[in-house]
Design a protein around this motif. Structure first.
Motif, PDB file in Angstrom:
ATOM      1  N   LEU A  71       0.763  -1.164   0.033  1.00 56.38           N
ATOM      2  CA  LEU A  71       0.073   0.118  -0.066  1.00 56.38           C
ATOM      3  C   LEU A  71       0.843   1.250  -0.011  1.00 56.38           C
ATOM      4  O   LEU A  71       0.804   2.237  -0.700  1.00 56.38           O
ATOM      5  CB  LEU A  71      -0.958  -0.069   1.187  1.00 56.38           C
ATOM      6  CG  LEU A  71      -1.758   1.279   1.425  1.00 56.38           C
ATOM      7  CD1 LEU A  71      -2.769   1.540   0.230  1.00 56.38           C
ATOM      8  CD2 LEU A  71      -2.787   1.032   2.475  1.00 56.38           C
ATOM      9  N   VAL A  72       2.036   1.280   0.948  1.00 54.96           N
ATOM     10  CA  VAL A  72       2.755   2.381   0.934  1.00 54.96           C
ATOM     11  C   VAL A  72       3.385   2.426  -0.499  1.00 54.96           C
ATOM     12  O   VAL A  72       3.675   3.764  -1.115  1.00 54.96           O
ATOM     13  CB  VAL A  72       3.845   2.269   2.100  1.00 54.96           C
ATOM     14  CG1 VAL A  72       4.950   3.424   1.927  1.00 54.96           C
ATOM     15  CG2 VAL A  72       3.006   2.386   3.415  1.00 54.96           C
ATOM     16  N   GLU A  73       3.885   1.457  -1.051  1.00 58.59           N
ATOM     17  CA  GLU A  73       4.632   1.504  -2.487  1.00 58.59           C
ATOM     18  C   GLU A  73       3.628   2.215  -3.533  1.00 58.59           C
ATOM     19  O   GLU A  73       3.993   2.950  -4.370  1.00 58.59           O
ATOM     20  CB  GLU A  73       5.151   0.243  -2.812  1.00 58.59           C
ATOM     21  CG  GLU A  73       5.867   0.193  -4.088  1.00 58.59           C
ATOM     22  CD  GLU A  73       6.371  -1.134  -4.445  1.00 58.59           C
ATOM     23  OE1 GLU A  73       7.347  -1.275  -4.766  1.00 58.59           O
ATOM     24  OE2 GLU A  73       5.495  -2.128  -4.218  1.00 58.59           O
ATOM     25  N   ARG A  74       2.421   1.759  -3.251  1.00 61.19           N
ATOM     26  CA  ARG A  74       1.256   2.218  -4.315  1.00 61.19           C
ATOM     27  C   ARG A  74       1.147   3.923  -4.042  1.00 61.19           C
ATOM     28  O   ARG A  74       0.942   4.394  -5.269  1.00 61.19           O
ATOM     29  CB  ARG A  74       0.027   1.464  -4.119  1.00 61.19           C
ATOM     30  CG  ARG A  74      -1.218   2.181  -4.838  1.00 61.19           C
ATOM     31  CD  ARG A  74      -0.967   1.962  -6.379  1.00 61.19           C
ATOM     32  NE  ARG A  74      -1.048   0.413  -6.689  1.00 61.19           N
ATOM     33  CZ  ARG A  74      -2.170  -0.191  -7.245  1.00 61.19           C
ATOM     34  NH1 ARG A  74      -3.293   0.672  -7.361  1.00 61.19           N
ATOM     35  NH2 ARG A  74      -2.014  -1.325  -7.455  1.00 61.19           N
ATOM     36  N   VAL A  75       1.190   4.223  -2.802  1.00 62.79           N
ATOM     37  CA  VAL A  75       1.096   5.659  -2.598  1.00 62.79           C
ATOM     38  C   VAL A  75       2.379   6.372  -3.069  1.00 62.79           C
ATOM     39  O   VAL A  75       2.230   7.631  -3.810  1.00 62.79           O
ATOM     40  CB  VAL A  75       1.035   5.765  -1.050  1.00 62.79           C
ATOM     41  CG1 VAL A  75       0.932   7.300  -0.693  1.00 62.79           C
ATOM     42  CG2 VAL A  75      -0.453   5.344  -0.397  1.00 62.79           C
ATOM     43  N   LEU A  76       3.526   5.898  -2.895  1.00 63.06           N
ATOM     44  CA  LEU A  76       4.712   6.648  -3.320  1.00 63.06           C
ATOM     45  C   LEU A  76       5.054   6.440  -4.698  1.00 63.06           C
ATOM     46  O   LEU A  76       5.540   7.428  -5.317  1.00 63.06           O
ATOM     47  CB  LEU A  76       6.029   6.073  -2.221  1.00 63.06           C
ATOM     48  CG  LEU A  76       5.575   6.269  -0.775  1.00 63.06           C
ATOM     49  CD1 LEU A  76       6.990   5.621  -0.313  1.00 63.06           C
ATOM     50  CD2 LEU A  76       5.497   7.419  -0.712  1.00 63.06           C
ATOM     51  N   SER A  77       4.320   5.437  -5.302  1.00 64.91           N
ATOM     52  CA  SER A  77       4.809   5.166  -6.759  1.00 64.91           C
ATOM     53  C   SER A  77       3.390   4.850  -7.425  1.00 64.91           C
ATOM     54  O   SER A  77       3.447   3.583  -7.712  1.00 64.91           O
ATOM     55  CB  SER A  77       5.975   4.196  -6.988  1.00 64.91           C
ATOM     56  OG  SER A  77       7.087   4.311  -6.085  1.00 64.91           O
ATOM     57  N   PRO A  78       2.792   5.857  -7.749  1.00 64.63           N
ATOM     58  CA  PRO A  78       1.372   5.289  -8.348  1.00 64.63           C
ATOM     59  C   PRO A  78       1.544   4.882  -9.678  1.00 64.63           C
ATOM     60  O   PRO A  78       2.460   4.980 -10.324  1.00 64.63           O
ATOM     61  CB  PRO A  78       0.632   6.881  -8.822  1.00 64.63           C
ATOM     62  CG  PRO A  78       1.291   7.761  -7.601  1.00 64.63           C
ATOM     63  CD  PRO A  78       2.782   7.201  -7.612  1.00 64.63           C
ATOM     64  N   PRO A  79       0.677   3.863  -9.928  1.00 62.91           N
ATOM     65  CA  PRO A  79       0.824   2.675 -11.049  1.00 62.91           C
ATOM     66  C   PRO A  79       0.576   3.622 -12.438  1.00 62.91           C
ATOM     67  O   PRO A  79      -0.292   4.530 -12.476  1.00 62.91           O
ATOM     68  CB  PRO A  79      -0.178   1.735 -10.947  1.00 62.91           C
ATOM     69  CG  PRO A  79      -1.299   2.474 -10.087  1.00 62.91           C
ATOM     70  CD  PRO A  79      -0.477   3.302  -9.143  1.00 62.91           C
ATOM     71  N   ALA A  80       1.176   3.311 -13.624  1.00 63.36           N
ATOM     72  CA  ALA A  80       0.915   3.910 -14.870  1.00 63.36           C
ATOM     73  C   ALA A  80       1.068   2.836 -15.937  1.00 63.36           C
ATOM     74  O   ALA A  80       2.018   2.271 -15.922  1.00 63.36           O
ATOM     75  CB  ALA A  80       1.408   5.304 -14.922  1.00 63.36           C
ATOM     76  N   TRP A  81       0.523   2.685 -16.804  1.00 63.13           N
ATOM     77  CA  TRP A  81       0.636   1.835 -17.946  1.00 63.13           C
ATOM     78  C   TRP A  81       1.503   2.748 -18.782  1.00 63.13           C
ATOM     79  O   TRP A  81       1.186   3.742 -19.147  1.00 63.13           O
ATOM     80  CB  TRP A  81      -0.841   1.436 -18.595  1.00 63.13           C
ATOM     81  CG  TRP A  81      -1.324   0.216 -18.111  1.00 63.13           C
ATOM     82  CD1 TRP A  81      -2.096   0.270 -16.783  1.00 63.13           C
ATOM     83  CD2 TRP A  81      -0.912  -1.167 -18.360  1.00 63.13           C
ATOM     84  NE1 TRP A  81      -2.603  -0.947 -16.394  1.00 63.13           N
ATOM     85  CE2 TRP A  81      -1.930  -1.982 -17.340  1.00 63.13           C
ATOM     86  CE3 TRP A  81      -0.409  -1.739 -19.369  1.00 63.13           C
ATOM     87  CZ2 TRP A  81      -1.918  -3.424 -17.328  1.00 63.13           C
ATOM     88  CZ3 TRP A  81      -0.492  -3.049 -19.220  1.00 63.13           C
ATOM     89  CH2 TRP A  81      -1.160  -3.741 -18.583  1.00 63.13           C
TER      90      TRP A  81
END
Length: 258
Positions: A248-258
């Motif tokens: 969850l923290v990783e998702r917050v710090l590095s939002p996904p993008a295709w």
């Protein structure tokens, strides 16, 4: 066992998307997605988002095309569907987390820019960034691990009051409650034993805040933490990358993008 995919009809970010699920097992789904070159950032807690241009290749790799209605029905029947509000993003379902007091829980990690239901929140954590982008971390005595400052909610407190008090107690930093931005929450589901989540208080709220200064001094007025420091993003991952909540923290710090 089957991997299912519905037609690319969901529209977002100027593209059309399909949903890829397993009707049996998330490990099976992850393995199939890796084999198709679908990035981990495409996972949404119970499915992968697949852009329209990859639909044909995924079907050719063995995914069973089904109508969206059937996909949802079979996902619900499998018990793998992650309940969340519209607009929230499932990040991961972590099974069999052993807590220090002997309790065992499953935890859903959900990214969200909206406050979680305050009636269900039993604790709050804050990702505190300084002006240079570094983050404040503390070492919890109870968990014997590093993490964001925060802790349990006391009677009569709002969720933001809970977060502000805990951060001040553990770091000496005084935050402005309205400045805290919700970025996600953890939902605890008991497997063995009872915790604060057993009576419907099952959510841990995650906030984020940005300070105007660089690495202000950190202090503590309580003994529930044994150390505290500022770390870079890479140092944070080295300290916390194996914890159950890291996705969850990783998702917050590095939002996904295709």
């Amino acid at each position: 066992m089957a991997i299912l995919i519905d037609p690319p009809r969901a529209e977002a970010h100027g593209r059309r998307w399909s949903h890829l699920v397993s009707d049996t097992d998330l490990d099976e789904l992850h393995a199939f997605a890796r084999g198709c070159g679908i990035p981990a950032r495409g996972f949404e807690g119970d499915h992968y988002d697949v852009p329209e241009e990859r639909y044909g290749a995924v079907v050719a790799a063995g995914a069973e095309p089904v109508p969206a209605r059937d996909l949802l029905r079979r996902l619900v029947a499998s018990g793998l569907r992650m309940q969340k509000r519209r607009g929230d993003k499932g990040v991961a379902r972590v099974r069999g987390v052993h807590l220090p007091d002997g309790l065992v829980v499953d935890v859903d990690l959900i990214a969200s820019a909206r406050d979680a239901d305050p009636e269900r929140v039993f604790a709050a954590l804050v990702l505190v960034h300084d002006a240079a982008g570094d983050l404040a971390v503390v070492r919890s005595v109870w968990r014997d691990e590093w993490g964001a400052p925060g802790g349990g909610r006391e009677p009569g407190e709002s969720v933001r009051e809970n977060a502000v008090r805990e951060v001040e107690e553990e770091t000496g930093l005084v935050l402005d409650g309205p400045a805290l931005q919700p970025v996600g929450y953890e939902r605890f589901r008991p497997v063995e034993g009872r915790g604060p989540w057993s009576d419907g208080h099952d959510l841990l709220q995650l906030f984020e805040v940005h300070l105007a200064t660089t690495r202000p001094a950190l202090t503590s007025a309580h003994d529930d933490t044994s150390d505290r420091r500022w770390v870079t993003r890479d140092e944070l991952e080295r300290l916390c990358g194996t914890t159950f909540w890291w996705p969850l923290v990783e998702r917050v710090l590095s939002p996904p993008a295709w």
